[in-house]
Design a protein around this motif. Structure first.
Motif, short mmCIF file in Angstrom:
data_model
loop_
_atom_site.label_atom_id
_atom_site.label_comp_id
_atom_site.label_asym_id
_atom_site.label_seq_id
_atom_site.Cartn_x
_atom_site.Cartn_y
_atom_site.Cartn_z
N SER A 34 0.84 -1.19 0.00
CA SER A 34 0.00 0.00 0.00
C SER A 34 0.88 1.24 0.00
N CYS A 35 0.27 2.40 -0.04
CA CYS A 35 1.05 3.63 -0.12
C CYS A 35 0.37 4.74 0.66
N LEU A 36 1.14 5.76 0.97
CA LEU A 36 0.62 6.97 1.59
C LEU A 36 0.46 8.04 0.52
N SER A 37 -0.68 8.76 0.59
CA SER A 37 -0.95 9.81 -0.38
C SER A 37 -1.72 10.92 0.31
N ILE A 38 -2.06 11.96 -0.43
CA ILE A 38 -2.77 13.11 0.11
C ILE A 38 -4.05 13.31 -0.69
N MET A 39 -5.17 13.50 0.03
CA MET A 39 -6.44 13.82 -0.62
C MET A 39 -6.54 15.34 -0.76
N ARG A 40 -6.65 15.80 -1.97
CA ARG A 40 -6.68 17.24 -2.21
C ARG A 40 -8.00 17.85 -1.77
N THR A 41 -7.96 19.13 -1.41
CA THR A 41 -9.17 19.85 -1.02
C THR A 41 -9.97 20.20 -2.27
N PRO A 42 -11.27 20.52 -2.11
CA PRO A 42 -12.06 20.95 -3.28
C PRO A 42 -11.45 22.14 -4.01
N ALA A 43 -10.84 23.08 -3.26
CA ALA A 43 -10.23 24.25 -3.90
C ALA A 43 -9.05 23.84 -4.77
N GLU A 44 -8.33 22.81 -4.36
CA GLU A 44 -7.20 22.35 -5.15
C GLU A 44 -7.65 21.59 -6.39
N ARG A 45 -8.85 20.98 -6.31
CA ARG A 45 -9.34 20.20 -7.46
C ARG A 45 -9.99 21.09 -8.51
N SER A 46 -10.58 22.21 -8.09
CA SER A 46 -11.28 23.09 -9.03
C SER A 46 -10.30 24.11 -9.59
N LYS A 47 -10.04 24.05 -10.87
CA LYS A 47 -9.05 24.94 -11.49
C LYS A 47 -9.70 25.72 -12.62
N ALA A 48 -9.18 26.94 -12.81
CA ALA A 48 -9.64 27.76 -13.91
C ALA A 48 -9.10 27.20 -15.22
#
Length: 269
Positions: free
Chosen positions: A208-222
């Motif tokens: 398995s691995c360690l990762s980071i779940m991005r915030t909604p602000a990080e997922r929504s891009k212009a």
């Protein structure tokens, strides 16, 4: 009156032709009491009198009663109650029909999209956190079906999670907002949707691995940021292809035909 409301739920399906009326439920509840000597309950109150009594009671006493009685503990000997030394809990939602009145329709709404009524009756959405093995409620939340999804109601249940709990969940619950459940100390075993990308930061010995779940602000891009990432992707792609190209020029490997090529992204405006 609290016992009467509980009896309404207990006997709600006792008649296959339809739910029993108020007086029928009260008659069943008091049939052994009304004939005891010294009691004044010789005649049943009318349905309208019972309705007014329920209105005076309100919902707070029933809420307090539920909060006091929920969360019956399981023991280590209860089958299916524990796994890996942790208490197993699960959550899921359902919708409950309520009487079809204009007031209920305005308060709770209907199931359906685009203002299309697909449920027939107004409905209440109920989300429950259940202790596995004994099927006891650890907590529950409900609200209007038209305004509250299972995700929104699940956030109200996060405060009931404990560090000694293991909560499995299906892929529809995985998200940054509900991922905050980890802050309670509870252990989560959740499926994720296949379109979610988690970059491994550290690979563990078990694979398995360690990762980071991005915030909604990080997922929504212009749009301009999307093009920025595409250009960066093309640059990385070219950098990765350069060693293969040099090796091919020196007869080391052959580059197969039909190799993928990043598509062009024009800048907005």
């Amino acid at each position: 009156m609290v016992y009467f409301v509980l009896a309404l739920c207990l006997f709600s399906s006792s008649d296959s032709a339809g739910p029993p009326g108020y007086r029928s439920v009260l008659r069943t509840l008091t049939q052994k009491l009304r004939h005891l000597p010294g009691l004044c309950v010789q005649r049943l109150p009318t349905s309208s009198a019972l309705t007014r009594a329920r209105q005076r009671l309100g919902d707070k006493p029933l809420q307090a009663l539920f909060e006091r009685r929920c969360g019956t503990p399981a023991t280590a000997l209860t089958p299916g109650a524990f796994a890996f030394g942790l208490r197993l809990v699960a959550w899921d939602g359902t919708a409950l029909d309520v009487p079809d009145t204009p007031a209920n329709a305005a308060e709770f709404g209907f199931t359906g999209k685009g203002c299309v009524n697909q449920s027939g009756h107004p409905q209440v959405r109920l989300m429950a956190l259940i202790k596995c093995g004994i099927h006891a409620l650890a907590d529950a939340a409900f609200d209007a079906v038209a305004a509250f999804s299972e995700h929104k109601l699940a956030r109200r249940l996060l405060a009931s999670l404990r560090p000694d709990m293991l909560l499995p969940a299906d892929r529809n619950f995985c998200g940054y907002e509900l991922g905050l459940a980890r802050a309670t100390g509870a252990h989560l075993a959740w499926r994720i949707k296949k379109n979610l990308v988690f970059v491994p930061l550290r690979v563990l010995p078990d694979g398995s691995c360690l990762s980071i779940m991005r915030t909604p602000a990080e997922r929504s891009k212009a749009p301009e940021l999307i093009c920025q990432e595409v250009y960066a992707l093309r640059t990385v792609y070219q950098a990765l292809c350069a060693p293969r190209t040099r090796a091919a020029e020196h007869g080391g490997i052959s580059i197969p035909t039909g190799s993928p090529s990043p598509s062009r992204c024009s800048s907005p405006g």
